[in-house]
Design a protein around this motif. Structure first.
Motif, PDB file in Angstrom:
ATOM      1  N   SER A   1     -20.826  25.485  10.582  1.00 24.82           N
ATOM      2  CA  SER A   1     -20.127  24.482   9.777  1.00 24.82           C
ATOM      3  C   SER A   1     -18.936  25.127   9.066  1.00 24.82           C
ATOM      4  O   SER A   1     -18.962  25.386   7.864  1.00 24.82           O
ATOM      5  CB  SER A   1     -21.079  23.849   8.758  1.00 24.82           C
ATOM      6  N   SER A   2     -17.888  25.374   9.840  1.00 28.07           N
ATOM      7  CA  SER A   2     -16.732  26.110   9.306  1.00 28.07           C
ATOM      8  C   SER A   2     -15.643  25.152   8.844  1.00 28.07           C
ATOM      9  O   SER A   2     -14.520  25.175   9.323  1.00 28.07           O
ATOM     10  CB  SER A   2     -16.178  27.045  10.386  1.00 28.07           C
ATOM     11  N   THR A   3     -15.992  24.299   7.895  1.00 27.42           N
ATOM     12  CA  THR A   3     -15.028  23.376   7.332  1.00 27.42           C
ATOM     13  C   THR A   3     -14.766  23.729   5.884  1.00 27.42           C
ATOM     14  O   THR A   3     -15.672  24.159   5.163  1.00 27.42           O
ATOM     15  CB  THR A   3     -15.508  21.922   7.452  1.00 27.42           C
ATOM     16  N   TYR A   4     -13.531  23.547   5.442  1.00 28.01           N
ATOM     17  CA  TYR A   4     -13.138  23.939   4.091  1.00 28.01           C
ATOM     18  C   TYR A   4     -13.828  23.091   3.028  1.00 28.01           C
ATOM     19  O   TYR A   4     -13.855  23.472   1.855  1.00 28.01           O
ATOM     20  CB  TYR A   4     -11.625  23.821   3.921  1.00 28.01           C
ATOM     21  N   PHE A   5     -14.377  21.944   3.417  1.00 30.93           N
ATOM     22  CA  PHE A   5     -15.005  21.067   2.441  1.00 30.93           C
ATOM     23  C   PHE A   5     -16.498  21.351   2.271  1.00 30.93           C
ATOM     24  O   PHE A   5     -17.146  20.735   1.446  1.00 30.93           O
ATOM     25  CB  PHE A   5     -14.813  19.597   2.846  1.00 30.93           C
ATOM     26  N   GLN A   6     -17.044  22.269   3.065  1.00 30.86           N
ATOM     27  CA  GLN A   6     -18.449  22.605   2.935  1.00 30.86           C
ATOM     28  C   GLN A   6     -18.627  23.696   1.893  1.00 30.86           C
ATOM     29  O   GLN A   6     -17.908  24.686   1.912  1.00 30.86           O
ATOM     30  CB  GLN A   6     -19.011  23.090   4.276  1.00 30.86           C
ATOM     31  N   PRO A   7     -19.580  23.546   0.983  1.00 34.29           N
ATOM     32  CA  PRO A   7     -19.812  24.606  -0.002  1.00 34.29           C
ATOM     33  C   PRO A   7     -20.292  25.872   0.685  1.00 34.29           C
ATOM     34  O   PRO A   7     -21.135  25.833   1.579  1.00 34.29           O
ATOM     35  CB  PRO A   7     -20.902  24.009  -0.905  1.00 34.29           C
ATOM     36  N   GLY A   8     -19.731  26.985   0.284  1.00 33.13           N
ATOM     37  CA  GLY A   8     -20.205  28.253   0.817  1.00 33.13           C
ATOM     38  C   GLY A   8     -19.344  28.853   1.895  1.00 33.13           C
ATOM     39  O   GLY A   8     -19.405  30.057   2.123  1.00 33.13           O
ATOM     40  N   TYR A   9     -18.514  28.057   2.567  1.00 36.17           N
ATOM     41  CA  TYR A   9     -17.671  28.615   3.620  1.00 36.17           C
ATOM     42  C   TYR A   9     -16.338  29.059   3.027  1.00 36.17           C
ATOM     43  O   TYR A   9     -15.672  28.287   2.338  1.00 36.17           O
ATOM     44  CB  TYR A   9     -17.426  27.592   4.725  1.00 36.17           C
ATOM     45  N   ILE A  10     -15.957  30.301   3.308  1.00 37.04           N
ATOM     46  CA  ILE A  10     -14.695  30.841   2.811  1.00 37.04           C
ATOM     47  C   ILE A  10     -13.860  31.280   4.005  1.00 37.04           C
ATOM     48  O   ILE A  10     -14.225  32.216   4.721  1.00 37.04           O
ATOM     49  CB  ILE A  10     -14.924  32.028   1.852  1.00 37.04           C
ATOM     50  N   ALA A  11     -12.757  30.578   4.220  1.00 34.70           N
ATOM     51  CA  ALA A  11     -11.901  30.876   5.367  1.00 34.70           C
ATOM     52  C   ALA A  11     -11.402  32.309   5.304  1.00 34.70           C
ATOM     53  O   ALA A  11     -11.165  32.861   4.234  1.00 34.70           O
ATOM     54  CB  ALA A  11     -10.723  29.899   5.396  1.00 34.70           C
ATOM     55  N   HIS A  12     -11.250  32.918   6.464  1.00 33.84           N
ATOM     56  CA  HIS A  12     -10.742  34.281   6.650  1.00 33.84           C
ATOM     57  C   HIS A  12     -11.804  35.346   6.352  1.00 33.84           C
ATOM     58  O   HIS A  12     -11.803  36.396   6.980  1.00 33.84           O
ATOM     59  CB  HIS A  12      -9.475  34.541   5.834  1.00 33.84           C
ATOM     60  N   LYS A  13     -12.686  35.072   5.386  1.00 33.65           N
ATOM     61  CA  LYS A  13     -13.798  36.004   5.162  1.00 33.65           C
ATOM     62  C   LYS A  13     -14.921  35.716   6.159  1.00 33.65           C
ATOM     63  O   LYS A  13     -15.444  36.640   6.798  1.00 33.65           O
ATOM     64  CB  LYS A  13     -14.339  35.894   3.736  1.00 33.65           C
ATOM     65  N   ASP A  14     -15.263  34.451   6.294  1.00 32.89           N
ATOM     66  CA  ASP A  14     -16.359  34.058   7.163  1.00 32.89           C
ATOM     67  C   ASP A  14     -15.854  33.797   8.582  1.00 32.89           C
ATOM     68  O   ASP A  14     -14.646  33.682   8.818  1.00 32.89           O
ATOM     69  CB  ASP A  14     -17.054  32.817   6.604  1.00 32.89           C
ATOM     70  N   ALA A  15     -16.774  33.698   9.518  1.00 34.16           N
ATOM     71  CA  ALA A  15     -16.413  33.491  10.924  1.00 34.16           C
ATOM     72  C   ALA A  15     -17.120  32.259  11.457  1.00 34.16           C
ATOM     73  O   ALA A  15     -18.257  31.954  11.063  1.00 34.16           O
ATOM     74  CB  ALA A  15     -16.790  34.715  11.753  1.00 34.16           C
ATOM     75  N   CYS A  16     -16.439  31.566  12.365  1.00 41.06           N
ATOM     76  CA  CYS A  16     -16.987  30.348  12.957  1.00 41.06           C
ATOM     77  C   CYS A  16     -17.744  30.682  14.239  1.00 41.06           C
ATOM     78  O   CYS A  16     -17.198  31.310  15.147  1.00 41.06           O
ATOM     79  CB  CYS A  16     -15.866  29.360  13.246  1.00 41.06           C
ATOM     80  N   LEU A  17     -18.976  30.251  14.299  1.00 40.30           N
ATOM     81  CA  LEU A  17     -19.817  30.448  15.480  1.00 40.30           C
ATOM     82  C   LEU A  17     -19.870  29.149  16.280  1.00 40.30           C
ATOM     83  O   LEU A  17     -20.277  28.116  15.750  1.00 40.30           O
ATOM     84  CB  LEU A  17     -21.228  30.849  15.051  1.00 40.30           C
ATOM     85  N   PRO A  18     -19.437  29.146  17.538  1.00 38.92           N
ATOM     86  CA  PRO A  18     -19.481  27.901  18.316  1.00 38.92           C
ATOM     87  C   PRO A  18     -20.902  27.561  18.739  1.00 38.92           C
ATOM     88  O   PRO A  18     -21.692  28.440  19.080  1.00 38.92           O
ATOM     89  CB  PRO A  18     -18.617  28.231  19.539  1.00 38.92           C
ATOM     90  N   GLN A  19     -21.227  26.275  18.670  1.00 34.02           N
ATOM     91  CA  GLN A  19     -22.512  25.829  19.196  1.00 34.02           C
ATOM     92  C   GLN A  19     -22.396  25.708  20.711  1.00 34.02           C
ATOM     93  O   GLN A  19     -21.487  25.059  21.215  1.00 34.02           O
ATOM     94  CB  GLN A  19     -22.907  24.485  18.597  1.00 34.02           C
ATOM     95  N   ILE A  20     -23.328  26.332  21.411  1.00 32.13           N
ATOM     96  CA  ILE A  20     -23.275  26.365  22.871  1.00 32.13           C
ATOM     97  C   ILE A  20     -24.679  26.183  23.417  1.00 32.13           C
ATOM     98  O   ILE A  20     -25.597  26.912  23.049  1.00 32.13           O
ATOM     99  CB  ILE A  20     -22.710  27.713  23.377  1.00 32.13           C
ATOM    100  N   TRP A  21     -24.833  25.208  24.317  1.00 34.20           N
ATOM    101  CA  TRP A  21     -26.120  25.063  25.001  1.00 34.20           C
ATOM    102  C   TRP A  21     -26.285  26.220  25.971  1.00 34.20           C
ATOM    103  O   TRP A  21     -25.388  26.526  26.742  1.00 34.20           O
ATOM    104  CB  TRP A  21     -26.165  23.745  25.789  1.00 34.20           C
TER     105      TRP A  21
END
Length: 292
Positions: free
Chosen positions: A91-111
């Protein structure tokens, strides 16, 4: 843990992995959803007292993985984890509590898929765009409202009467529309079946954005521009579309998981994202005095 990235010498480590699993904790009868925050707080307290590594940087050279939405609130009693440690999240959206852009990394959901990639030579893409999913957000409600009865943009909500794979193979563009969560497996699904992804989700860090040029194989449409969706997609000439699709086929290897990692697959991409985020603050262990 069996990869060549692991070292037993902490002085050689770029990062330290926090190996707790949010998914496992929520299903553990001893912990459950309500006990995750206390577990994380106690976990960090224990490793900060037992080992010197956390205290050197306040956790800035540590990382953990959390794809489930519960992971967003798991750190509420361990603020140093939320603000210092690298979070590999879906959940790499700026409106979600806890996610900090550039520090955190986005993990893609993949089946997870086995076998060879599908043969796309026989695919007949008659639909301009396709979406199937639940109506669980204002963005999806707007998409349905505008394009419910269109003959070129197929916006479907509810159970499909045709195989999902056939719809992806039969569409030029596949829509990734923000739902209750911003993260879904639709981007990886689109790439797997050679369908150009169209992202309709504002303020969203795309997976591997520090590595891949998303403009070369996908289209980003602002949620306010949903009524203009067909016009936007039809601006692309056939040659421009083919270029997007060719590039989409080139990057789909990055959106696959394997039991044993393969060069350039999703595992290696995540590892490279982590390497880019390694802390610039490196203190020698002998410079640190362990608290008693």
């Amino acid at each position: 843990m069996s990869s060549h990235f692991i070292t037993k010498d902490p002085t050689k480590a770029d990062l330290f992995f926090l190996p707790f699993s949010i998914a496992s904790l929520r299903h553990d009868p001893r912990i459950g959803v309500g006990g995750i925050q206390d577990f994380i707080k106690d976990y960090i307290l224990n490793i900060s007292q037992k080992y010197p590594y956390w205290n050197r940087t306040g956790g800035a050279d540590h990382f953990y993985v959390a794809c489930h939405s519960i992971g967003r609130s798991a750190m509420d009693k361990a603020k140093e984890v939320k603000f210092n440690a690298i979070q590999v999240v879906c959940s790499s959206t700026y409106f979600q509590p806890g996610y900090i852009a550039h520090k955190d990394a986005c993990l893609p959901q993949i089946w997870p898929r086995q076998g060879v990639l599908p043969n796309l030579s026989s695919s007949n893409r008659k639909k301009l765009a396709f979406f199937a999913g639940k109506i669980n957000s204002p963005v999806r409600e707007k998409l349905l409202q505008v394009w419910r009865n269109d003959t070129e943009i197929f916006a479907h909500f509810g159970r499909l009467t045709t195989p999902y794979a056939d719809e992806l193979l039969g569409s030029k563009f596949c829509l990734h529309v923000k739902g209750f969560e911003v993260n879904t497996a639709r981007i990886a699904d689109s790439l797997y079946y050679g369908c150009v992804p169209v992202i309709i989700a504002n303020y969203y860090d795309l997976p591997f954005a520090d590595i891949l040029n998303w403009k070369s194989f996908s289209i980003n449409v602002a949620t306010l521009d949903i009524p203009l969706l067909k016009k936007i997609l039809k601006r692309f000439s056939f040659e421009e579309y083919l270029m997007l699709q060719r590039n989409a086929l080139k990057v789909r290897k990055h959106f696959q998981w394997h039991l044993s990692p393969v060069d350039y697959d999703a595992f290696y991409m995540v590892m490279y994202e982590l390497w880019l985020r390694r802390s610039s603050i490196r203190l020698p262990l002998n410079a640190f005095v362990h608290p008693n």
